[in-house]
Enzyme design. Structure first.
Site, mmCIF file in Angstrom:
data_model
loop_
_atom_site.group_PDB
_atom_site.id
_atom_site.type_symbol
_atom_site.label_atom_id
_atom_site.label_comp_id
_atom_site.label_asym_id
_atom_site.label_seq_id
_atom_site.Cartn_x
_atom_site.Cartn_y
_atom_site.Cartn_z
ATOM 1 N N LYS A 22 0.842 -1.212 0.000
ATOM 2 C CA LYS A 22 0.000 0.000 0.000
ATOM 3 C C LYS A 22 0.874 1.257 0.000
ATOM 4 C CE LYS A 22 -1.616 1.483 4.049
ATOM 5 N NZ LYS A 22 -1.229 2.854 4.409
ATOM 6 N N ASN A 23 1.902 1.270 0.851
ATOM 7 C CA ASN A 23 2.700 2.485 1.027
ATOM 8 C C ASN A 23 3.703 2.727 -0.087
ATOM 9 O OD1 ASN A 23 1.198 2.933 3.231
ATOM 10 N ND2 ASN A 23 2.770 2.378 4.733
ATOM 11 N N ARG A 92 -5.048 10.622 4.594
ATOM 12 C CA ARG A 92 -4.114 11.743 4.631
ATOM 13 C C ARG A 92 -3.000 11.605 3.589
ATOM 14 N NH1 ARG A 92 -3.070 13.296 9.072
ATOM 15 N NH2 ARG A 92 -1.084 14.203 8.556
ATOM 16 N N CYS A 116 -5.180 12.674 13.117
ATOM 17 C CA CYS A 116 -5.087 11.231 12.875
ATOM 18 C C CYS A 116 -4.989 10.539 14.227
ATOM 19 C CB CYS A 116 -3.837 10.935 12.045
ATOM 20 S SG CYS A 116 -3.478 9.181 11.903
ATOM 21 N N PRO A 122 1.730 16.637 11.321
ATOM 22 C CA PRO A 122 1.736 17.869 10.518
ATOM 23 C C PRO A 122 2.430 17.643 9.180
ATOM 24 C CG PRO A 122 3.462 17.958 12.190
ATOM 25 C CD PRO A 122 2.681 16.689 12.441
ATOM 26 N N ILE A 123 2.287 18.583 8.232
ATOM 27 C CA ILE A 123 2.985 18.497 6.940
ATOM 28 C C ILE A 123 3.907 19.703 6.754
ATOM 29 C CG2 ILE A 123 1.255 17.040 5.780
ATOM 30 C CD1 ILE A 123 0.294 19.775 4.478
ATOM 31 N N ASP A 124 4.296 20.313 7.880
ATOM 32 C CA ASP A 124 5.118 21.532 7.816
ATOM 33 C C ASP A 124 6.412 21.316 7.031
ATOM 34 O OD1 ASP A 124 7.110 21.190 10.759
ATOM 35 O OD2 ASP A 124 5.680 19.734 9.981
ATOM 36 N N LEU A 125 7.014 20.140 7.131
ATOM 37 C CA LEU A 125 8.282 19.905 6.440
ATOM 38 C C LEU A 125 8.080 19.830 4.926
ATOM 39 C CD1 LEU A 125 9.759 17.246 8.906
ATOM 40 C CD2 LEU A 125 10.208 19.722 8.859
ATOM 41 N N ASP A 308 5.186 0.702 11.991
ATOM 42 C CA ASP A 308 3.986 0.019 11.483
ATOM 43 C C ASP A 308 3.927 -1.443 11.903
ATOM 44 O OD1 ASP A 308 3.895 1.834 8.292
ATOM 45 O OD2 ASP A 308 3.438 2.433 10.354
ATOM 46 N N LEU A 330 8.160 7.305 16.850
ATOM 47 C CA LEU A 330 7.773 8.096 15.666
ATOM 48 C C LEU A 330 6.455 8.834 15.846
ATOM 49 C CD1 LEU A 330 10.058 6.528 14.101
ATOM 50 C CD2 LEU A 330 8.626 7.007 12.092
ATOM 51 N N ARG A 400 -8.567 -0.719 5.089
ATOM 52 C CA ARG A 400 -7.815 0.341 4.416
ATOM 53 C C ARG A 400 -6.455 -0.146 3.943
ATOM 54 N NH1 ARG A 400 -7.517 5.940 7.283
ATOM 55 N NH2 ARG A 400 -6.196 6.145 5.423
#
Ligand code: EPZ
Length: 422
Positions: A22-23, A92, A116, A122-125, A308, A330, A400
Site C-alpha cells: 500500500k505504502n 491523509r 489522525c 503535521p505536513i510543515d516539512l 507500522d 515516531l 484500508r
C-alpha cells in the site's frame, strides 16, 4: 458495519502470497500525475486506500481503468488541480498529490489532512521544502494553496526530521524542477526507493537512491514518460504481520512473494524471541519456538524497526515468557491498542512513549474495538490465540490496508469470519 469473529486456538499451516505494498502504491499513483502519457501499474493491493487515491485521480480529471491488481492511468486529461477535503479527510496520504500537481501545473489546492488517531502528523516539512523550491504557499479555508507560476527551482533541502511522505513529495516535485535538488536526511524506506527508481526509469537523473542524501536533476517542466509497467513491491508490513501470526500461534507457515531484505528488522526481533527462518528467493518460512522469549524494541526509521509493526509485535509479546519493553519514537499516540489488548487479559502498562508487556499464560476472547490500521491487525492476532471468541469491531480500519486478511488467515486454518452488524 462489518466486524470479525475469531475463535482462538487454531494452529496455522500452509502458505499464502503477500500482496503489493500500500505504502509504495500510493506515492506511485500520485507520481503518475507527472506524465501526460498512459502508465500501467501492476501488483496493486486490493485495499480501500488504493481505491480512494484512484478516485482522487479521477476527480482531478485523470482516466483510470482499475481491474483488481492492475490499473491503467492516463493523466493527459487532468482538468482540475484541487484535491478536495472529502477525499483527503478519508486518507491523509492524498497529500502526496501536492508535489506532482504543483510541479506539473504550477498551482494547486490540496485540503490539509485533518488529525489522525496515531498522532498530530503535521505536513510543515513538506511545505517548508516546497517554499525553498520557490513555491508560494498559503493556508486558506483548510486548504494548502500553492503556486509556482514560473515552475519550481532546484534547491538544497535539509529535513529537520526524517519524513517518508515529505521525501516522496519533494522527489516528485524536484523531478520537473529547473535545476538540481538535494535532499539531506531523506527517508530510505523501500517505498521511497521504488518511487525514486520509477522516476529514474523515466530518464530523470537521481543519485543516492536508498541513502539519506538524494540528488535530483529536474527536467525543467518537461513531463515524464514511463515506458515500463510499474510492478508494486511486496508489502513488508503485511508480511511482518503474518510472521507475527505464525509466532503467536506457534505455527510454521510460508509467505510467498516477499522481499525478505525489507523485513530484516522484524526477522531479527522474531529471532531474538527464539523463532527460526528459512529464506528462499522470494519466500520465507517461520519456525516458532515452543516458548517465546521477551524482547525490547524501539521504533525508528528504516532500516531500523518499523513503527507500522509495533502493535503486531506487542500482541506477540503478550504471550512471551517474561517482560518486553516497547518504545514508540515516531508517533506520539500510537498505543491506542493497549487498552483493547488488556481487555483480552493482557498485562500491558504505559508510561508516555514506553510500554511494558508482561507475558501472560492465557488470553480470553472479548469484544474489542479497532482504532487504526495496524492496531486492528494486532487485535486480530490476539484473537487467534485468545480462548473462545474475540469480536473485532470497526474493521474499516483494517480494510484500508490489508488485502483480504480474513481470507488469507482462513486459508492457513484460522477460524475467522466477517459478519455484518444488524
Ligand atoms: C508514512 O507516513 C506511512 N504512510 C506510515 O504508515 C508510516 O507509519 C510512516 O511513514 C513512518 O514510517 C504511508 O506511506 C502512506 P512521516 P508519513 O512523514 O509519510 C513527523 C501505515 O500504517 N512529521 O515519515 O505520514 C510525523 O508527525 C501508515 O501504513 C512532521 O513533524 O510519515 C511523524 O512523527 C501509518 N512534519 C514523523 O515525522 C512533517 O511535515 C514521521 O512521519 C512530516 C512528518
Amino acid at each position: 458495519m462489518d466486524y470479525l469473529e475469531i475463535t482462538g486456538g487454531a494452529k496455522l499451516k500452509g502458505e499464502i502470497t503477500i500482496s503489493g505494498a500500500k505504502n509504495s502504491a500510493l506515492p506511485i499513483i500520485a507520481c503518475t500525475i507527472l506524465t501526460d502519457q498512459k502508465v500501467r501499474l501492476s501488483n496493486l493491493p486490493n485495499v480501500v486506500d488504493i481505491r480512494t487515491l484512484l478516485k482522487l485521480i479521477t476527480m482531478l480529471g485523470g482516466g483510470v481503468n482499475h481491474n483488481n491488481t492492475i490499473a491503467d492511468i492516463d493523466n493527459s486529461s487532468i482538468n482540475s488541480t484541487k484535491a478536495v477535503y472529502e477525499i483527503v479527510s478519508q486518507m491523509r496520504a492524498s497529500i502526496l498529490v501536492l508535489g506532482p500537481l504543483l510541479a506539473r501545473f504550477g498551482e494547486c489546492e490540496v485540503s490539509l489532512p485533518g488529525g489522525c488517531a496515531i498522532g498530530q502528523r503535521p505536513i510543515d516539512l513538506h511545505l517548508k521544502a516546497l517554499e525553498s523550491m520557490g513555491a508560494k504557499i498559503e493556508i486558506r479555508g483548510g486548504y494548502v494553496k500553492a503556486e509556482a507560476p514560473n515552475g519550481l527551482k532546484g534547491a538544497k533541502i535539509i529535513f529537520d526530521k526524517i519524513t517518508v511522505g515529505g521525501t516522496e513529495n519533494i522527489v516528485m516535485a524536484a523531478a520537473l524542477a529547473d535545476g538540481v535538488t538535494t535532499i539531506i536526511n531523506a527517508a530510505k524506506e523501500p517505498e521511497v526507493v521504488q518511487l525514486c527508481e520509477m522516476i529514474a526509469s523515466a530518464g530523470v537523473e537521481i543519485d543516492g537512491i536508498g541513502t539519506s542524501e538524494l540528488t535530483i536533476k529536474g527536467t525543467n517542466g518537461k513531463a515524464l514518460e514511463f515506458k515500463e509497467t510499474i510492478e508494486i513491491i511486496p508489502d513488508r508490513i503485511e508480511a511482518g504481520t503474518y510472521l507475527c501470526a505464525g509466532a503467536i500461534t506457534n505455527s510454521s507457515i510460508t509467505l510467498n512473494k516477499v522481499n525478505h531484505k525489507h523485513i530484516r528488522a522484524s526477522i531479527n526481533k522474531l529471532e531474538e524471541m527464539g523463532c527460526e527462518f528459512e529464506l528462499k528467493d522470494n519466500s520465507i518460512t517461520i519456525f516458532p519456538p515452543k516458548k517465546l522469549k521477551p524482547i525490547n524494541l524501539i521504533t525508528m526509521e528504516y532500516p531500523a524497526f518499523p513503527t507500522d509493526m509495533q502493535a503486531q509485535f506487542m500482541a506477540v509479546c503478550m504471550i512471551a515468557e517474561g517482560e518486553s519493553i516497547i518504545e514508540e519514537r515516531l508517533f506520539e499516540n500510537r498505543f491506542m491498542h493497549v487498552s483493547e489488548l488488556n481487555r483480552l487479559g493482557a498485562d500491558i502498562w504505559l508510561k508516555g512513549s514506553v510500554s511494558a508487556v508482561k507475558g501472560v499464560q492465557k488470553l480470553y476472547g472479548a469484544e474489542v474495538m479497532a482504532t487504526d490500521l495496524r492496531a486492528s491487525s494486532a487485535l486480530v492476532l490476539a484473537g487467534l490465540v485468545a480462548d473462545g471468541v474475540t469480536t473485532v469491531r470497526r474493521i474499516y480500519h483494517l480494510d484500508r490496508g490489508y488485502d483480504n486478511l480474513e481470507g488469507k488467515l482462513s486459508s492457513l486454518g484460522a477460524s475467522i469470519i466477517r459478519k455484518k452488524e444488524k
